[in-house]
Design an enzyme around this catalytic site. Sequence first.
Site: not given
Ligand code: NDP
Length: 451
Positions: A130, A170
Amino acid sequence: MKVATSIDFASFMRRLEQKNPGQPEYIQAVYEVLTDVIPWIQEHPAYARDSLLERICEPDRIIIFKVTWDDDHGNVHVNRGFRVQGNNAIGPYKGGLRFHPSVNESILKFLAFEQTFKNSLTGMPLGSGKGGSDFDPKGKSESEIKRFCQAFITALLPFIGKDKDVPAGDIGVGSREISYMFGQMKRIATIAPGTLTGKGISFGGSNVRLEATGYGAVYFLKHILKHQRDTVEGKQVLISGSGNVALYAAEKLLTLGAKIISLSDSKGFLHIPSGLTQSLLSDIMTLRFNKHQPLAHILQQYPDLSFHPGKTPWHMPADIALPCATENEIDVEDANALHSGGVKVVVEGANMPVTPGAINVFRKHGVIYAPGKAANAGGVAVSGLEMSQNAMGYFWSHVEVDEKLQSIMKNIHDQCLRYSGHSAGEVVNYARGANIVGFKKIADVMLAFGV
Ligand code: NDP
């Protein structure tokens, strides 16, 4: 010589905490896994030897580097870049890159540790890693994002490669950032397409990679419900987040007839009382993925919806919850609210969104809990398929990749079920199953390799 045949949990954790001060997320992730793995090792003492646990918990190496870039006004900024190379017993290091101001060594070590078990569960030859940076993409111009991505990947390039370490996206790293990074890599070196995954379809990406994590979590949910002789249709679902994972989970749930009543971002949550529709979802995708604007801006097009600043959706009545934003977003109070509101199943789309205390609340009340390392493994699984396609110089259709994803998620579900140790009528402990299956496979390989 005396070979260890048991492990004392408390002293193991004490040593780990002493060795890794100020790393709460990493300690939390290890604690959660060992809660299941150490009792299993006591029953299978062959796995207590050769300091296997210590070797799995300690990443192979951590690379920390400087990322220097200039903004649109000519000011020079310095960010910190990281790559945690977790474990490569079963394949090249593999895991995403996160760009978010909260990124630090503890968060990336927790994510790499989780990735070890997740990648093992997929059944594919993928090690774990990571990385990322404390760079905050919010408020940056398109050209600032581009320059940062170029500077970041230039610094990371010597440490990665298709057989060595394969990053992906991510939080804060989506298609746009992957494209900038891949373009820069090609510009400065001869690289194999399989050096990075999540690429655009036109330059070596795989069908369904974009959707894979969200779709995969919903496929996992489908199997949980099938085991309960139930289906997704008609269920009220709370989703947090409005990024890659959340919105593609929502898309798949919609096609299965679920009613999605919330989405969120870091500013608050959107309540959709009559349920998300396809046209609202398309507009939210345009807002978030193309315009990179906060979720609340959707009210300009849909003034009848309500946005609740500073709040999470967990207090609303529903059947199912899918936390898809970030770590530790459901605490004990939220878990109690979810249970009181009628939620029976919680599936982690994000990594470690449920705190240990909240997991205990779910266990106490018989709420089924599916951990991210199993439920969100679809993303890395399709990344693995992308690497295979790149190696073969071949391209599978959307239907072919989706079928493979469905069968991988079914297999992960079934393995977790088998190793959960549950008896008829008991709530399935998917976390125990995931932790034991993930550990056993890596441990067997490490034992075979010797020290
Ligand atoms: P994105 O950046 O596409 O979206 C993240 C989302 O979570 C946004 O809506 C963001 O809001 C919100 N967010 C981020 N940080 C916070 C916080 N501290 N409090 C509240 N909301 C928050 O990321 P992903 O969708 O790719 O990832 C989401 C989760 O899934 C993570 O935990 C990631 O590790 C996990 N994941 C992702 C994978 C992937 O293929 N992308 C694979 C496996 C797991 P805002 O825009 O306002 O920050």
